[in-house]
Design a protein around this motif. Structure first.
Motif, short mmCIF file in Angstrom:
data_model
loop_
_atom_site.label_atom_id
_atom_site.label_comp_id
_atom_site.label_asym_id
_atom_site.label_seq_id
_atom_site.Cartn_x
_atom_site.Cartn_y
_atom_site.Cartn_z
N ARG A 1 0.88 -1.17 0.00
CA ARG A 1 0.00 0.00 0.00
C ARG A 1 0.92 1.22 0.00
O ARG A 1 1.44 1.62 1.04
N ARG B 1 0.67 4.62 -0.60
CA ARG B 1 0.39 5.85 0.14
C ARG B 1 0.56 5.63 1.64
O ARG B 1 1.18 6.44 2.34
N THR B 2 0.01 4.52 2.12
CA THR B 2 0.13 4.20 3.53
C THR B 2 1.60 4.05 3.93
O THR B 2 2.04 4.58 4.96
N PRO C 1 -10.20 -0.73 4.00
CA PRO C 1 -9.95 0.13 2.85
C PRO C 1 -8.62 -0.20 2.21
O PRO C 1 -7.71 -0.71 2.87
N GLU D 1 -6.33 1.86 1.21
CA GLU D 1 -5.34 2.67 1.91
C GLU D 1 -5.93 3.09 3.26
O GLU D 1 -7.12 3.40 3.35
N LEU D 2 -5.10 3.07 4.31
CA LEU D 2 -5.58 3.41 5.65
C LEU D 2 -5.75 4.92 5.79
O LEU D 2 -5.12 5.69 5.06
N PRO D 3 -6.60 5.37 6.73
CA PRO D 3 -6.82 6.81 6.94
C PRO D 3 -5.51 7.54 7.23
O PRO D 3 -4.67 7.05 7.99
N VAL D 4 -5.35 8.73 6.65
CA VAL D 4 -4.10 9.48 6.75
C VAL D 4 -3.75 9.78 8.21
O VAL D 4 -2.61 9.57 8.64
N GLY D 5 -4.72 10.28 8.97
CA GLY D 5 -4.45 10.63 10.36
C GLY D 5 -3.97 9.45 11.18
O GLY D 5 -3.03 9.57 11.98
N ARG D 6 -4.60 8.30 10.97
CA ARG D 6 -4.23 7.08 11.71
C ARG D 6 -2.82 6.64 11.33
O ARG D 6 -2.02 6.25 12.20
N VAL D 7 -2.50 6.71 10.05
CA VAL D 7 -1.18 6.29 9.58
C VAL D 7 -0.09 7.18 10.18
O VAL D 7 0.95 6.70 10.65
N GLY E 1 -4.29 -1.41 11.84
CA GLY E 1 -4.83 -0.97 10.56
C GLY E 1 -5.73 -1.98 9.89
O GLY E 1 -6.54 -1.62 9.04
#
Length: 294
Positions: A71, A73-74, A129, A131-137, A167
């Protein structure tokens, strides 16, 4: 070409297999190998391990990416956040005794391993999803980077569980994405070391080449081993490394006692077995790590 050189290169294959198959274990295996077998000074061994682990992880990402197990982006966000956290952790490490840092790290490894062996409780209807949520990553990346910066480890032992348990990514995808993160963090760390440390380039390149060969084999195995088996293997491997790191913090006379090591091994096996039995007895646990396809 000495026996130590040949043995170091041969054992480096195992570093590559660990990275390609499990997405972690490179630095924890590489530093002792370079110090105790190759005979390098500690700082040179750490710098060399960053080269070996970084280059090997970068190459090992390729077969995982071809099988859609990365992934991007993640991984990139996690890597940048982890580099930031690692820098802060490195600065803070000067104020905490090394024995305390490594003891806490070893205990964290054991807790993480048991969590991986038990797996993630599935949630009906939940999908993961792409890709995982940006804030969480970013949050997970900073926390993992802070911890690994404090203890000077590569972080695969924490990156994979963070991606898989927190995640919800499948183990093969968590492993592939972890390699991208490790490559980024290792490159940043190596850049810092090269200003003051000179490498034994023939040894460093030979070990890196052997590790890369091992990583390609490990990456091929990752796609053939069932996910539950891969997760269990990761957990047991981390338990073994956690017991080893914890044992190194004991006083010298205790550290070399075979009875202590035998007892520690039995306790580690018992803890993992208990976690496994609890998992199988839980009627709500379906044995899946993610509860959905990725």
């Amino acid at each position: 070409m000495t026996t130590a050189f040949l043995l170091t290169v041969l054992l480096a294959l195992g570093i590559g297999v660990s990275l390609g198959l499990l997405g972690g274990g490179g630095s924890i295996l590489a530093v002792p190998l370079l110090v105790y077998v190759a005979g390098l000074p500690a700082k040179e061994a750490i710098a060399t391990s960053l080269l070996v682990v970084g280059a090997t992880s970068a190459v090992a990402v390729i077969p995982h990416a071809r099988r859609h197990r990365v992934r991007w982006r993640t991984g990139l966000l996690f890597g940048v956040a982890g580099m930031t956290g690692a820098y802060a952790g490195g600065r803070l490490s000067a104020y905490v005794p090394a024995a305390v840092l490594l003891t806490v790290f070893a205990l964290m490894m054991l807790a993480t391993a048991i969590a991986m062996i038990r797996g993630r409780r599935p949630r009906p209807g939940r999908t993961v999803p792409r890709e995982l949520p940006v804030g969480r990553v970013i949050l997970d990346g900073v926390v993992v980077g802070l911890i690994t910066g404090l203890v000077g480890a590569g972080g695969g032992f924490l990156v994979v569980p963070a991606l898989a348990l927190l995640g919800g990514l499948s183990m093969p995808v968590a492993v592939g994405t972890s390699l991208l993160v490790i490559a980024m963090k290792s490159a940043a760390g190596l850049a810092g070391y090269l200003a003051d440390v000179h490498l034994n380039w023939p040894l460093a390149l030979a070990v890196t080449g052997a590790a890369i060969v091992g990583s390609l084999g490990g990456a091929r195995l990752a796609g053939r081993i069932p996910e539950a088996g891969l997760r269990q293997a990761f957990g047991w491997f981390v338990i073994a490394m956690g017991v080893l790191v914890l044992g190194q913090q004991l006083p010298g006379n205790l550290r070399h006692s075979p009875w202590l090591w035998a007892g520690a091994g039995i306790l580690a096996v018992a803890a993992a077995a208990l976690a496994t039995l609890t998992r199988h007895r839980d009627p709500h646990h379906g044995g899946s790590l993610t509860g959905g396809r990725v």
